[in-house]
Scaffold this motif. Structure first.
Motif, mmCIF file in Angstrom:
data_model
loop_
_atom_site.group_PDB
_atom_site.id
_atom_site.type_symbol
_atom_site.label_atom_id
_atom_site.label_comp_id
_atom_site.label_asym_id
_atom_site.label_seq_id
_atom_site.Cartn_x
_atom_site.Cartn_y
_atom_site.Cartn_z
ATOM 1 N N ASP A 45 21.582 26.241 61.057
ATOM 2 C CA ASP A 45 22.227 25.093 61.708
ATOM 3 C C ASP A 45 21.900 23.805 60.953
ATOM 4 O O ASP A 45 21.179 22.936 61.447
ATOM 5 C CB ASP A 45 21.768 25.015 63.161
ATOM 6 N N VAL A 46 22.416 23.706 59.714
ATOM 7 C CA VAL A 46 22.214 22.519 58.887
ATOM 8 C C VAL A 46 23.532 22.162 58.206
ATOM 9 O O VAL A 46 24.371 23.026 57.978
ATOM 10 C CB VAL A 46 21.129 22.739 57.811
ATOM 11 N N GLU A 47 23.708 20.871 57.907
ATOM 12 C CA GLU A 47 24.883 20.455 57.135
ATOM 13 C C GLU A 47 24.625 20.599 55.644
ATOM 14 O O GLU A 47 25.485 21.035 54.894
ATOM 15 C CB GLU A 47 25.241 19.008 57.462
ATOM 16 N N ASN A 48 23.436 20.193 55.226
ATOM 17 C CA ASN A 48 23.030 20.244 53.825
ATOM 18 C C ASN A 48 21.554 20.604 53.762
ATOM 19 O O ASN A 48 20.763 20.106 54.565
ATOM 20 C CB ASN A 48 23.211 18.882 53.140
ATOM 21 N N ALA A 49 21.204 21.441 52.799
ATOM 22 C CA ALA A 49 19.789 21.775 52.605
ATOM 23 C C ALA A 49 19.596 22.389 51.241
ATOM 24 O O ALA A 49 20.511 23.001 50.680
ATOM 25 C CB ALA A 49 19.308 22.747 53.680
ATOM 26 N N ILE A 50 18.408 22.215 50.708
ATOM 27 C CA ILE A 50 17.983 22.937 49.509
ATOM 28 C C ILE A 50 16.690 23.655 49.882
ATOM 29 O O ILE A 50 15.710 23.008 50.277
ATOM 30 C CB ILE A 50 17.750 22.002 48.317
ATOM 31 N N LEU A 51 16.704 24.969 49.804
ATOM 32 C CA LEU A 51 15.526 25.771 50.102
ATOM 33 C C LEU A 51 14.965 26.269 48.774
ATOM 34 O O LEU A 51 15.661 26.942 48.002
ATOM 35 C CB LEU A 51 15.893 26.955 51.002
ATOM 36 N N ASP A 52 13.728 25.939 48.495
ATOM 37 C CA ASP A 52 13.084 26.307 47.221
ATOM 38 C C ASP A 52 11.991 27.314 47.524
ATOM 39 O O ASP A 52 11.150 27.077 48.391
ATOM 40 C CB ASP A 52 12.518 25.047 46.568
ATOM 41 N N GLY A 53 12.032 28.436 46.850
ATOM 42 C CA GLY A 53 10.986 29.426 47.097
ATOM 43 C C GLY A 53 11.106 30.602 46.163
ATOM 44 O O GLY A 53 11.705 30.522 45.099
#
Length: 59
Positions: A45-53
């Protein structure tokens, strides 16, 4: 104290209006290789995101 080390692939998931795309640290688009992970990211439930992993497969 210690942290368990799991070997995997360093990745970023970019979520935006275009959906969710997954890139390696060298910028290769691996969305097709991680189809299930990209589909799960699209449900967040996000409009924009960057997930780093790191993507790790456990047996």
């Amino acid at each position: 104290m210690h942290e368990a080390k799991f070997d995997g692939y360093r990745s970023q998931i970019i979520i935006d209006a275009g959906g969710a795309r997954i890139f390696t640290r060298r910028g290769l688009d691996w969305t097709a290789k991680y189809r299930d992970l990209a589909a799960a990211a699209r449900t967040l439930d996000v409009e924009n995101a960057i997930l780093d992993g790191e993507v790790v497969v456990l047996n």
